[in-house]
Design an enzyme around this catalytic site. Structure first.
Site, PDB file in Angstrom:
ATOM      1  N   SER A  81      39.839  39.106  37.922  1.00  0.00           N
ATOM      2  CA  SER A  81      40.077  38.188  39.036  1.00  0.00           C
ATOM      3  C   SER A  81      40.411  36.791  38.497  1.00  0.00           C
ATOM      4  O   SER A  81      39.910  36.405  37.441  1.00  0.00           O
ATOM      5  CB  SER A  81      38.806  38.132  39.890  1.00  0.00           C
ATOM      6  OG  SER A  81      39.087  37.661  41.178  1.00  0.00           O
TER       7      SER A  81
ATOM      8  N   GLN B  56      48.408  33.367  39.317  1.00  0.00           N
ATOM      9  CA  GLN B  56      47.975  32.879  40.629  1.00  0.00           C
ATOM     10  C   GLN B  56      48.450  31.439  40.783  1.00  0.00           C
ATOM     11  O   GLN B  56      48.021  30.556  40.040  1.00  0.00           O
ATOM     12  CB  GLN B  56      46.451  32.935  40.772  1.00  0.00           C
ATOM     13  CG  GLN B  56      46.013  32.582  42.198  1.00  0.00           C
ATOM     14  CD  GLN B  56      44.501  32.418  42.346  1.00  0.00           C
ATOM     15  OE1 GLN B  56      43.889  31.681  41.574  1.00  0.00           O
ATOM     16  NE2 GLN B  56      43.924  33.084  43.325  1.00  0.00           N
TER      17      GLN B  56
ATOM     18  N   TYR C 213      41.668  25.563  49.564  1.00  0.00           N
ATOM     19  CA  TYR C 213      42.718  24.801  48.874  1.00  0.00           C
ATOM     20  C   TYR C 213      43.874  24.552  49.850  1.00  0.00           C
ATOM     21  O   TYR C 213      43.785  24.897  51.031  1.00  0.00           O
ATOM     22  CB  TYR C 213      43.148  25.533  47.597  1.00  0.00           C
ATOM     23  CG  TYR C 213      41.993  25.633  46.608  1.00  0.00           C
ATOM     24  CD1 TYR C 213      41.420  24.475  46.070  1.00  0.00           C
ATOM     25  CD2 TYR C 213      41.454  26.860  46.244  1.00  0.00           C
ATOM     26  CE1 TYR C 213      40.348  24.544  45.195  1.00  0.00           C
ATOM     27  CE2 TYR C 213      40.371  26.935  45.364  1.00  0.00           C
ATOM     28  CZ  TYR C 213      39.822  25.774  44.846  1.00  0.00           C
ATOM     29  OH  TYR C 213      38.748  25.839  43.996  1.00  0.00           O
TER      30      TYR C 213
ATOM     31  N   ARG D  74      46.166  35.771  48.388  1.00  0.00           N
ATOM     32  CA  ARG D  74      44.696  35.731  48.478  1.00  0.00           C
ATOM     33  C   ARG D  74      44.298  34.977  49.738  1.00  0.00           C
ATOM     34  O   ARG D  74      44.746  33.848  49.972  1.00  0.00           O
ATOM     35  CB  ARG D  74      44.075  35.081  47.239  1.00  0.00           C
ATOM     36  CG  ARG D  74      42.557  35.063  47.309  1.00  0.00           C
ATOM     37  CD  ARG D  74      41.880  34.708  45.993  1.00  0.00           C
ATOM     38  NE  ARG D  74      41.332  35.907  45.368  1.00  0.00           N
ATOM     39  CZ  ARG D  74      40.268  35.942  44.560  1.00  0.00           C
ATOM     40  NH1 ARG D  74      39.648  34.843  44.227  1.00  0.00           N
ATOM     41  NH2 ARG D  74      39.842  37.076  44.043  1.00  0.00           N
TER      42      ARG D  74
HETATM   43  C1  LIG Z   1      34.162  30.710  36.802  1.00  0.00           C
HETATM   44  C2  LIG Z   1      34.904  31.148  38.010  1.00  0.00           C
HETATM   45  C3  LIG Z   1      36.143  30.587  38.304  1.00  0.00           C
HETATM   46  C4  LIG Z   1      36.869  30.987  39.425  1.00  0.00           C
HETATM   47  N1  LIG Z   1      38.117  30.508  39.646  1.00  0.00           N
HETATM   48  C5  LIG Z   1      38.912  31.038  40.601  1.00  0.00           C
HETATM   49  C6  LIG Z   1      40.291  30.718  40.690  1.00  0.00           C
HETATM   50  O1  LIG Z   1      40.826  29.995  39.882  1.00  0.00           O
HETATM   51  N2  LIG Z   1      41.002  31.260  41.707  1.00  0.00           N
HETATM   52  C7  LIG Z   1      40.427  32.090  42.617  1.00  0.00           C
HETATM   53  O2  LIG Z   1      41.105  32.557  43.532  1.00  0.00           O
HETATM   54  N3  LIG Z   1      39.135  32.442  42.529  1.00  0.00           N
HETATM   55  C8  LIG Z   1      38.368  31.959  41.541  1.00  0.00           C
HETATM   56  N4  LIG Z   1      37.077  32.385  41.388  1.00  0.00           N
HETATM   57  C9  LIG Z   1      36.567  33.401  42.306  1.00  0.00           C
HETATM   58  C10 LIG Z   1      36.718  34.797  41.692  1.00  0.00           C
HETATM   59  O3  LIG Z   1      38.087  35.135  41.493  1.00  0.00           O
HETATM   60  C11 LIG Z   1      36.057  35.877  42.559  1.00  0.00           C
HETATM   61  O4  LIG Z   1      36.730  35.936  43.792  1.00  0.00           O
HETATM   62  C12 LIG Z   1      34.580  35.615  42.802  1.00  0.00           C
HETATM   63  O5  LIG Z   1      33.936  35.184  41.616  1.00  0.00           O
HETATM   64  C13 LIG Z   1      33.873  36.879  43.311  1.00  0.00           C
HETATM   65  O6  LIG Z   1      33.997  37.929  42.391  1.00  0.00           O
HETATM   66  P1  LIG Z   1      32.771  38.403  41.432  1.00  0.00           P
HETATM   67  O7  LIG Z   1      31.621  38.753  42.323  1.00  0.00           O
HETATM   68  O8  LIG Z   1      33.322  39.589  40.695  1.00  0.00           O
HETATM   69  O9  LIG Z   1      32.440  37.259  40.523  1.00  0.00           O
HETATM   70  C14 LIG Z   1      36.327  31.960  40.292  1.00  0.00           C
HETATM   71  C15 LIG Z   1      35.075  32.504  40.009  1.00  0.00           C
HETATM   72  C16 LIG Z   1      34.374  32.134  38.876  1.00  0.00           C
HETATM   73  C17 LIG Z   1      33.051  32.791  38.588  1.00  0.00           C
END
Ligand SMILES: Cc1cc2nc3c(=O)[nH]c(=O)nc-3n(C[C@H](O)[C@H](O)[C@H](O)COP(=O)(O)O)c2cc1C
Ligand SMILES: Cc1cc2nc3c(=O)[nH]c(=O)nc-3n(C[C@H](O)[C@H](O)[C@H](O)COP(=O)(O)OP(=O)(O)OC[C@H]3O[C@@H](n4cnc5c(N)ncnc54)[C@H](O)[C@@H]3O)c2cc1C
Length: 772
Positions: A424, A502, A583, A631
């Site tokens: 992700s 992205q 955003y 997204r």
């Molecule tokens: C360190 C970190 C940075 C993230 N940066 C983004 C990002 O740049 N763009 C985005 O759409 N989501 C971002 N997210 C959200 C993740 O893509 C994801 O949707 C969210 O962490 C839930 O998934 P998980 O339970 O597998 O962590 C970020 C999450 C984390 C933990």
């Protein structure tokens, strides 16, 4: 003590006999409006755990119930002309009449006073009782009388059902789904004695009304059901034993919870038990189990604390404390199953092929996963895995191990992802002037080596002012494009993974500190001005953005187009437009952050107008054979914000203009949103959008085991699973999970092959409990 149970269903009778047994000096009365053998309902199902509990409390009753049980293992599903069966599911059922007769006889033997054919109108009819059990069912008069004290929360569910019986014995728990010109009907059928089966028919309110079932009597309802389910009935008739119900006999399930379970009426303590206190939908058959377990728990507390009148308040408090937890757990599982049946007609029955439909049905409560199904019926599950893989173009001979859904490829336009795991997008706050450096090469490169099918870089900003933090990556100049190209080239030449870009603009959430400093807080110095749909900051201390002017709208669109062109040249395979998390593009979609009164504010089409304009412009320059994902925040988790229904509407609009995939995230639009977290908590959004709108979806959020992924992909709840935090903990998450579930056919990088065999051997030894 003098105890009166108002209502002689399973709760009242069982509690009566347990208390008499605990102390024969108690005077126990059970008062029931019906005759002893006159009961509404057919068969009920139990679990082994409930039986074990009952054995400990009254072995005699348990033995009699067990000897009257009908046991069956198979589930059979009929839909669209197909009949499918799986085994290993282990249910036991008993006729409700038989159960009540066993309980009645045991009550009499122990000296419980049973009074039949007495309608109780008020608890005050028993002024000398110490304890009154309101075991008078879901429509409890006693609960209504003290509604202010008990604080019942009763939700009437939308589906209609009728509880019927038939003399045809079925050798499997049978589900029959029938399409009519007004919608789908389903029958839940299970045998409970040698020659009788329960036959519950369920449908939506719309289909119920469209067929005029609200205007007919019970006999006409039965004839309608007999015609509709003629094939599965095979000449058998349907019967009702609920003649006391008015009208056509169709009910709505009522989901009930109560804030308080007991009340002192001035003379006696009144306590709710069984359906009077809570209900669980018949889709997981736990109402009787809950009623019996309530009776056991209240008895246990009297035994533990003392069974004299002065202990009653303490006992009742302890009873509610223990039981309320179990009830919530069962109600949650029942809710998933109940909701599945509520949407089955609009979401799954027409769209899923019968094989996948059956898998979806079996995993409906989300308590039964892919690996649970393997334990229950390995042959069936492997057959399903082969069927699923074949649909994805992977032909596996019957002598080779089957491939689980997670490891099947997915084709989107001209791009084929080798499996269903996506890294992700995750902001790393480590770019310099928007340029991804060695950190990004190693970070993304190692995750591609680690087996994921698609590796997304972080939100990559379309302009310097569109960054969240000074450490965010960008794609607004050629130097950045060259740095990205180096990473993408590594992924393509060294791994089987595809590379995802992205693209986003931070909008009102820009100009903040690095993620590991004070997240979402403005910079200590060097802040830049922000723009957004409307001048609404992300939080109280946040910078107030400027409402975008026509010129801003055009400039940002041009930035997206230029960045997409550079991304295509850098070789990215998939582009994702970031329209989530508050955003810039998300701020247009949400009514919380978009209060514009021009053509970009207002209803769905207006709020989506700008993100759609950007999508169209980007789609024009993005190569036709490469897919674009969007997204979305599918739930704002805030009063007045977007809901999953709004997200589905946006997904439909993006689909119309060529989106290939919807990445279903949620929240972060409003600072004090209240997400309901939990395992796979955003997957229902991916499920809804995929199966209602008909577009591929990516599930994300608290997915962290291969079993989760296989269950989601297998059931068609999403096409891809994105994992963020698990990939921070383990770059080779996919390879490790493959080894853990015994899938050996997944290729490791050649350079790492000797690690593969050692890892697999060590895992196998750990499972076998041996060491090398
Ligand atoms: C360190 C970190 C940075 C993230 N940066 C983004 C990002 O740049 N763009 C985005 O759409 N989501 C971002 N997210 C959200 C993740 O893509 C994801 O949707 C969210 O962490 C839930 O998934 P998980 O339970 O597998 O962590 C970020 C999450 C984390 C933990
Ligand atoms: C379609 C359907 C299918 C179901 N399938 C299952 C299943 O498979 N497995 C399962 O475990 N559960 C099932 N249930 C649920 C189950 O029937 C109830 O959860 C269970 O019976 C609750 O027991 P109870 O003693 O609390 O209430 P009830 O069984 O409702 O008993 C209440 C009793 O109180 C009496 N009463 C009510 N008011 C008065 C009054 N004023 N005066 C005197 N007497 C009164 C009633 O006549 C009744 O006998 C199903 C329910 C439905 C509707």
């Amino acid at each position: 003590m003098h105890i009166v149970c108002i209502g002689g269903g399973p709760a009242g009778l069982y509690f009566g006999l347990l208390m008499k047994k605990l102390n024969p000096a108690h005077r126990v009365q059970v008062v029931e409006r019906n005759k002893p053998y006159d009961t509404f309902g057919w068969g009920v199902v139990f679990s082994d755990a409930t039986m074990e509990n009952m054995r400990q409390w009254d072995a005699k009753t348990a033995l009699e119930i067990e000897s009257a049980f009908n046991h069956w293992d198979d589930i059979e599903v009929l839909i669209k002309g197909k009949r499918m069966r799986t085994t290993g599911h282990g249910f036991v059922g008993i006729g409700r009449k038989k159960l009540l007769n066993i309980l009645q006889a045991r009550c009499e033997a122990l000296g419980v006073e049973l009074a039949f054919e007495r309608e109780v109108n008020s608890d005050e009819e028993f002024a000398d009782a110490d304890l009154i059990i309101a075991s008078d069912g879901v429509n409890s008069k006693i609960r209504s009388r003290y509604a202010a004290a008990f604080r019942p929360d009763l939700i009437v569910r939308p589906n209609r059902f009728i509880w019927l019986g038939t003399n045809k014995p079925y050798d499997a728990f049978t589900f029959d789904f029938r399409r009519t010109r007004h919608g789908w009907f389903q029958a839940h059928i299970y045998k409970f004695d040698d020659n009788t089966s329960t036959f519950i028919v369920e449908t939506t309110e719309d289909a119920f009304k469209a067929h005029g079932l609200d205007a007919v009597d019970q006999d006409q309802s039965i004839r309608f059901c007999e015609n509709l389910f003629a094939e599965v009935l095979d000449g058998a008739a349907l019967m009702t034993n609920a003649r006391h119900l008015h009208g056509s006999g169709w009910l709505n399930f009522q989901r009930l919870v109560c804030g308080t379970w007991s009340h002192f009426n001035g003379n006696s303590h009144v306590v709710l038990m069984g359906d009077a206190a809570h209900t669980a939908h018949f889709a997981i058959g736990s109402g009787t189990k809950l009623a019996l377990e309530d009776a056991i728990e209240l008895t246990r507390q009297f035994q533990r604390i003392g069974d004299a009148p002065e202990h009653i308040p303490h006992v009742l408090a302890a009873y509610q404390q223990v039981r309320a937890i179990d009830v919530v757990r069962i109600q949650n599982a029942a809710r998933n199953a109940m909701e599945w049946f509520e949407v089955v007609g609009s979401r799954y029955a027409d769209t899923l092929e019968p094989e996948q439909f059956m898998y979806s049905l079996l995993t409906r409560s989300q308590r039964i996963s892919h690996e649970n199904l393997r334990l229950r019926d390995k042959a069936w599950l492997e057959g399903y895995e082969r069927w699923f893989a074949k649909r994805c173009g992977v032909e596996v001979s019957s002598s080779e191990p089957a491939v689980p859904p997670m490891f099947t490829p997915l084709r989107l336009r001209g791009i084929t992802l080798p499996n269903r795991i996506v890294v992700s997008p995750m902001a790393m706050y480590s770019a310099v002037d928007g340029i991804p450096g060695d950190f990004h090469l190693v970070h993304l490169g190692s995750r591609a080596l680690g087996g994921a099918g698609l590796v997304f870089g972080e939100m990559t900003c379309v302009s310097a002012d569109g960054r969240i933090t000074p450490g965010c990556a960008g794609l607004w100049n050629d130097q950045q494009a060259a740095a990205w190209k180096r990473i993408v080239t590594f992924i393509h030449t060294m791994t089987a993974a595809k590379a995802g870009l992205q693209l986003g603009h931070a909008g009102r959430k820009g100009s903040t500190q690095l993620g590991w400093r004070q997240i979402d807080q403005p910079l200590e110095e060097g802040n830049w001005p922000l723009i957004s749909a409307s001048p609404i900051p992300y939080h109280g201390d946040g910078q107030v953005p400027r409402e975008m002017t026509r010129r801003d709208l055009d400039e940002v669109k041009a930035d997206f187009v230029a960045a997409a062109r550079r991304g295509a040249r850098a070789g990215f395979d998939v582009l994702e437009l970031h329209c989530a998390h508050g955003y810039l593009l998300s701020s247009f979609l949400s009514p919380l952050t978009n209060t514009r009164n021009d053509q970009y504010g207002g209803g769905h089409e207006n709020r989506a107008r700008y993100p759609l304009e950007i999508f169209r412009a980007v789609r024009e320059v993005w190569p036709q054979d490469r897919p674009i994902s969007v997204r979305l925040s599918c739930h704002d988790w805030t009063e007045g914000g977007n809901t999953p229904a709004d997200a589905a509407e946006f997904a439909r609009l993006f689909k119309q203009i060529g989106a290939d995939l919807i990445d279903c995230s949620s929240g972060q639009v409003w600072d004090d949103d209240k997400p309901v977290y939990g395992r796979l908590y955003q997957t229902p959004f991916a499920d809804k959008i995929r199966n209602e709108i008909g577009i591929a979806t990516m599930a994300v959020g608290a997915i962290f085991e291969a079993d989760h992924v296989n269950s989601i992909i297998g059931a068609g709840r999403a096409d891809l699973c994105a994992l963020a935090r698990p990939h921070l903990a383990d770059a080779a998450w996919t390879l490790h999970e493959a080894a853990r579930i015994g899938v050996r056919s997944i290729a490791w990088p050649n350079q790492y092959l000797s690690g593969k065999s050692q890892y697999e051997t060590n895992l196998a030894r750990a499972v076998a409990g041996t060491t090398g």
